[in-house]
Design a protein around this motif. Structure first.
Motif, PDB file in Angstrom:
ATOM      1  N   GLU A 105       0.964  -1.155  -0.014  1.00 44.89           N
ATOM      2  CA  GLU A 105       0.156  -0.179   0.014  1.00 44.89           C
ATOM      3  C   GLU A 105       0.886   0.991  -0.313  1.00 44.89           C
ATOM      4  N   GLN A 106       1.109   1.984  -1.294  1.00 39.97           N
ATOM      5  CA  GLN A 106       1.696   3.458  -1.531  1.00 39.97           C
ATOM      6  C   GLN A 106       1.480   3.854   0.038  1.00 39.97           C
ATOM      7  N   ALA A 107       0.640   4.204   0.455  1.00 38.04           N
ATOM      8  CA  ALA A 107      -0.291   5.122   1.949  1.00 38.04           C
ATOM      9  C   ALA A 107       0.702   5.082   2.807  1.00 38.04           C
ATOM     10  N   THR A 108       0.712   2.815   3.571  1.00 42.72           N
ATOM     11  CA  THR A 108       1.025   3.129   4.733  1.00 42.72           C
ATOM     12  C   THR A 108       3.030   2.069   4.397  1.00 42.72           C
ATOM     13  N   GLY A 163     -11.236  -1.277  -3.869  1.00 44.48           N
ATOM     14  CA  GLY A 163     -11.159   0.198  -2.875  1.00 44.48           C
ATOM     15  C   GLY A 163      -9.566   0.724  -3.186  1.00 44.48           C
ATOM     16  N   PHE A 164      -9.183  -0.142  -3.853  1.00 47.69           N
ATOM     17  CA  PHE A 164      -7.899   1.231  -4.636  1.00 47.69           C
ATOM     18  C   PHE A 164      -7.508   1.163  -5.667  1.00 47.69           C
ATOM     19  N   GLN A 165      -6.818   2.231  -6.248  1.00 44.02           N
ATOM     20  CA  GLN A 165      -6.915   2.473  -8.307  1.00 44.02           C
ATOM     21  C   GLN A 165      -5.947   1.185  -8.675  1.00 44.02           C
ATOM     22  N   TYR A 217      10.807 -12.320 -13.991  1.00 47.46           N
ATOM     23  CA  TYR A 217      10.740 -10.773 -14.334  1.00 47.46           C
ATOM     24  C   TYR A 217      10.437 -10.245 -12.333  1.00 47.46           C
ATOM     25  N   TYR A 218      11.096  -9.601 -11.666  1.00 47.29           N
ATOM     26  CA  TYR A 218      10.352  -9.057 -10.636  1.00 47.29           C
ATOM     27  C   TYR A 218      10.348  -7.417  -9.985  1.00 47.29           C
ATOM     28  N   ALA A 219       8.947  -7.500  -9.510  1.00 49.51           N
ATOM     29  CA  ALA A 219       9.050  -5.957  -9.436  1.00 49.51           C
ATOM     30  C   ALA A 219       8.614  -5.456  -8.176  1.00 49.51           C
ATOM     31  N   GLU A 220       8.462  -4.789  -7.252  1.00 46.78           N
ATOM     32  CA  GLU A 220       7.535  -4.367  -5.892  1.00 46.78           C
ATOM     33  C   GLU A 220       6.748  -2.893  -6.458  1.00 46.78           C
ATOM     34  N   PHE A 221       5.475  -3.546  -6.903  1.00 48.59           N
ATOM     35  CA  PHE A 221       4.428  -2.610  -6.625  1.00 48.59           C
ATOM     36  C   PHE A 221       3.958  -1.876  -5.353  1.00 48.59           C
ATOM     37  N   GLU A 222       3.449  -0.378  -5.908  1.00 51.70           N
ATOM     38  CA  GLU A 222       2.173   0.127  -4.909  1.00 51.70           C
ATOM     39  C   GLU A 222       1.686   0.246  -5.627  1.00 51.70           C
ATOM     40  N   LEU A 223       0.448   0.291  -4.175  1.00 48.92           N
ATOM     41  CA  LEU A 223      -1.434   0.357  -5.389  1.00 48.92           C
ATOM     42  C   LEU A 223      -1.757   1.702  -4.080  1.00 48.92           C
ATOM     43  N   THR A 280     -11.931   3.056 -13.618  1.00 50.18           N
ATOM     44  CA  THR A 280     -10.713   2.643 -13.378  1.00 50.18           C
ATOM     45  C   THR A 280      -9.415   3.375 -13.828  1.00 50.18           C
ATOM     46  N   VAL A 281      -8.252   3.927 -13.161  1.00 50.54           N
ATOM     47  CA  VAL A 281      -6.890   5.222 -12.782  1.00 50.54           C
ATOM     48  C   VAL A 281      -6.045   4.838 -12.921  1.00 50.54           C
ATOM     49  N   MET A 282      -5.354   4.916 -14.449  1.00 51.26           N
ATOM     50  CA  MET A 282      -3.769   4.228 -14.369  1.00 51.26           C
ATOM     51  C   MET A 282      -3.228   4.642 -13.355  1.00 51.26           C
ATOM     52  N   ALA A 283      -2.614   4.015 -12.072  1.00 53.57           N
ATOM     53  CA  ALA A 283      -1.554   4.676 -11.104  1.00 53.57           C
ATOM     54  C   ALA A 283      -0.304   4.387 -11.541  1.00 53.57           C
ATOM     55  N   PHE A 284       0.010   5.257 -11.554  1.00 51.48           N
ATOM     56  CA  PHE A 284       1.363   5.590 -12.208  1.00 51.48           C
ATOM     57  C   PHE A 284       2.315   6.217 -10.770  1.00 51.48           C
ATOM     58  N   LYS A 285       3.747   5.797 -10.959  1.00 51.07           N
ATOM     59  CA  LYS A 285       3.883   6.434  -9.486  1.00 51.07           C
ATOM     60  C   LYS A 285       3.429   7.956  -9.585  1.00 51.07           C
TER      61      LYS A 285
END
Length: 811
Positions: free
Chosen positions: A48-51, A95-97, A112-118, A129-134
């Motif tokens: 989660e991006q906020a926490t 509840g998330f984008q 392929y490995y990566a960490e993603f934030e919602l 739906t919004v494309m949640a680019f950083k």
């Protein structure tokens, strides 16, 4: 016989069964090997991006396929046996984008490995739906928020992978022209932007800033080439003003760069050889808990100069070396380490001057000789700690250093009547007329705490910085300058030149100072449609001995599922550049410059990957640093000014097979040095800027990109020319009197850029051939003008076509 005949069929059956088993085993192994050669895996983590907490139950789907996964209690997911190729991921949770990740490249036998934030849903978005680019669609960044992914940077035609050149197409952003990559935003200069690399402040992101080239003072155009090799920067966040209280000490824009984290699952090595140089990259696991990403790039511009016919440029070589490690210490602590070293070694000697060149058409450095030895370095640690299920704490410790050792001279060649250079060795030259040494060291610590409540997110932090400056500027003898302003002091009004006296020019400075900051900002969801972001920042600046307070406020009001009104206002203080602090005489303190910003915008989200943004803005400048006498280093805070404008952009984010952008900006920027000469257009007063770019990927082999840029020409001084200023035909010299500051414009800037990439995927490697051409129509875009005292002519310095091509191999 009958007995043996009886056993013979059984033996034959046994042998046949054995052969069948072996063949079946071999076929199975070949099938497995075949799968291994044509398939790869996708793994990652969703937080989660906020926490920064791991998210359980998130759906990760490979679009247009049945392959997908659900994250576990640690936020991890794994999708196996994905055929090689290029894919898009959809990452969604109630509840998330929804986050879209495009161009996920699957290679044979690789993971392929990566960490993603919602990010939380923004108010009442309903089913949209919004494309949640950083950084985008974040209510804490409501105005002027733009971002680039790693792939979008790579596809930006004419940029050669340079992040700074890629940013020049954003609305309200300009560069100093074709030669330069440093950016100026909304009526301010190239030195006025906040730059953060992995949360560490960096004041210069470009090579070849040419300190001392302007008669011993700094070049306002900024640097020429980014210090980051292609594909090193993983994500970009850019705010063209209105940024919150977390960032300060610069007032124009905020640029946050995230360096790629290493792949924890499998290793990749790539080598890129091109006309500009060589780049090597390693990306992979170092230990079970630590990943490594490292790059090394060497550039030399002799090949481009020979191909394009640029003469007398000199020797230019650059290096960029980077190491980053990322360690998951445990479920609550993540530590990253970064080290960067960026040396540069340009020079121009008599050996670089070609006989037969017409000095009036010399597109280089005119009569200047120079030798530059410089470097920048950054070492830092970034520790992120999850302090609870709704909060995290970030601690950053870094050391930044830069060195400059510049020597400037000149040569006076023998010329033909038409201005062509004879053998340069027959002329007069002086290689060490001026020297500048500027060494800076900075130790810094940042501590930032974020707490997420039901309706409010609190961010608070402190910065502590110790700076050491060691500066020396020296002129060996009085120097005659043949360009002067009508207002410059001259002992005789009939003296049509000016003399720089070493006693007024030379200076040395060595001192240490402390900077401290404290800041707090809130993001408050007042209602489902209204978000307010108040903040307050305190700064102490040691070299100015000044305390400042900067209140700021931004917000967003949703008009419906797709539309919003955004705004920002606030006070921004800017530290004086260190080289200006160091050049002052003892006891002359320069205050921080002050900017008041106001922004009002409208955003329309047509679809998840298509949005329209319009913003109007205004800035008021006070306490601007000005130089009353151009032959002295003395600076004052007598300057004032204002800037205003409007930006419009339609942006199609990278999804499916294409992305693009069209933008237009109108801008006015006016300054007044309060020296009795009145207002004038600032250096980056560029009323009209238009850009159009697009990229299309028809299949997994080809990527085609193009970009068109237009802008009004930059303002430049009006002048008149004086003949034979010494009244001596045996020592004939002309001079240039600048009669009005920025009273005319250079020619408009026009550039059409193209890029093509062709990739061949093999069993064990990928091979990519590429061509990237800036200004394919070869329009000569002028950056500035240089006066030639030997002929009385003005030489225009600029750049036309700038190509590179090469091959990249990835194992």
């Amino acid at each position: 016989m009958n007995e043996s005949n009886h056993y013979l069929p059984n033996k034959m059956k046994a042998g046949s069964s054995c052969r069948i088993f072996v063949m079946t085993l071999m076929l199975s192994m070949m099938s497995v090997l075949s799968l291994a050669q044509t398939q790869g895996n996708i793994k990652g983590k969703v937080i989660e991006q906020a926490t920064k907490q791991p998210m359980i139950g998130v759906t990760v789907q490979v679009e247009n396929s049945e392959k997908g996964a659900i994250t576990d209690e640690g936020g991890n997911f794994s999708i196996e046996n994905v055929p090689i190729g290029s894919y898009a991921l959809s990452i969604s949770f109630v509840g998330f984008q929804t986050k879209k990740v495009t161009d996920v490249i699957i290679s044979s036998g690789k993971t392929y490995y990566a960490e993603f934030e919602l990010l939380d849903e923004v108010g009442d978005l309903g089913e949209v739906t919004v494309m949640a680019f950083k950084g985008e669609s974040n209510p804490t960044m409501p105005v002027s928020a733009f971002s680039y992914s790693r792939e979008e940077i790579f596809r930006n035609a004419g940029s050669q992978g340079d992040i700074m050149r890629a940013l020049a197409v954003l609305p309200g952003v300009v560069s100093a022209g074709a030669q330069f990559s440093a950016i100026a935003a909304r009526g301010q200069g190239t030195q006025d932007n906040v730059y953060m690399v992995d949360d560490m402040p960096v004041f210069n992101l470009s090579h070849l800033e040419a300190e001392g080239i302007a008669s011993g003072f700094n070049d306002p155009n900024g640097g020429r080439f980014s210090i980051f090799a292609p594909r090193v920067v993983d994500n970009v966040q850019f705010q063209n003003g209105g940024f919150d209280a977390t960032f300060g000490r610069r007032s124009s824009s905020f640029l946050g760069l995230g360096i790629k984290e290493g792949n924890r699952e499998s290793s990749t090595f790539s080598a890129q050889v091109e006309l500009l140089g060589v780049t090597l990259i390693y990306d992979g696991p170092l230990t079970k808990k630590t990943s490594l990403f490292t790059s090394a790039r060497y550039q030399n511009f002799a090949g481009v100069a020979n191909l394009t016919g640029i003469q007398n440029m000199g020797s230019i070589s650059l290096g960029d070396y980077l190491v980053k490690t990322t360690t998951e210490i445990n479920s609550k602590n993540k530590l990253s380490f970064i080290a960067m070293y960026n040396p540069e070694r340009p020079s121009r000697t008599l050996e670089d001057i070609d006989p037969g060149t017409n000095i009036n058409d010399d597109n280089s450095s005119g009569l200047a000789l120079w030798n530059h030895r410089g470097s920048s370095a950054l070492v830092g640690f970034n520790l992120r700690t999850l302090t609870s299920t709704s909060s995290y704490w970030k601690n950053v410790l870094y050391f930044r250093a830069s060195t400059v050792d510049n020597t400037f001279g000149y040569y006076t060649p023998s010329l033909t009547e038409d201005g062509e250079i004879l053998d340069p060795a027959f002329g007069h030259h002086e290689e060490e007329l001026r020297t500048i040494q500027n060494n800076q060291q900075e130790f810094g610590y940042r501590s930032i705490y974020t707490k997420n409540y039901e309706k409010v997110t609190l961010t608070a932090g402190v910065d502590a910085i110790a700076i050491n400056l060691d500066y020396a500027r020296n002129l060996t003898r009085p120097d005659t300058l043949y360009t002067f302003r009508s207002t410059d002091f001259r002992p005789d009004p009939n003296q049509y030149y000016r003399i720089v006296d070493p006693a007024r020019f030379n200076t040395s400075f060595e001192n240490t100072a402390f900077n401290g900051s404290a800041y707090a900002s809130l993001s408050w969801n007042v209602t489902n449609r209204l978000t307010l972001n108040p903040g307050l920042r305190y700064d102490y600046t040691g070299f100015a001995e000044q305390h400042t307070l900067s209140p700021r406020l931004s917000g967003s009001l949703l008009l419906g599922e797709r539309q919003s009104i955004n705004f920002a206002t606030g006070l921004y203080y800017q530290d004086v550049a260190y080289y200006n602090v160091a050049a002052q005489s003892f006891g002359n303190l320069i205050k921080n410059e002050r900017t008041i910003q106001n922004i009002l915008g409208y955003k329309m989200q047509f679809s998840p990957d298509l949005k329209f943004v319009a913003e109007v803005w205004h800035k008021q400048f006070d306490d601007l640093v000005v130089q009353p006498n151009r032959t002295e280093s003395l600076l004052t805070n007598d300057g004032t000014g204002y800037a205003y404008g409007a930006d419009f952009s339609l942006i199609k984010r990278l999804s499916k097979k294409y992305y693009g952008q069209v933008s237009y900006s109108y801008m006015q920027s006016v300054r007044d040095d309060n020296d009795g000469q009145g207002e004038y257009d600032y250096t980056f007063h560029i009323p009209h800027v238009f850009s159009l770019l697009g990229s299309y990927k028809p299949n997994d082999k080809w990527v085609l990109s193009a970009k068109f840029r237009y802008s009004t020409g930059r303002p430049i001084d009006d002048y008149i020319v004086h003949d034979n200023v010494f009244n001596d035909l045996n020592f004939l010299r002309y001079s240039q009197e600048l009669t009005s500051r920025n009273g005319r414009l250079l020619n408009d800037f026009v550039s059409f850029d193209i890029r093509a990439d062709y990739t061949i995927q093999r069993k064990r490697s990928d091979l990519t051939l590429f061509l990237d051409i800036t200004d394919i129509q070869n329009t000569f875009n002028v950056n500035f003008e240089q006066f030639i005292p030997l002929t009385g002519q003005v030489s225009q310095s600029g750049l036309g076509m700038f190509p590179t091509f090469g091959v990249k191999v990835e194992f």
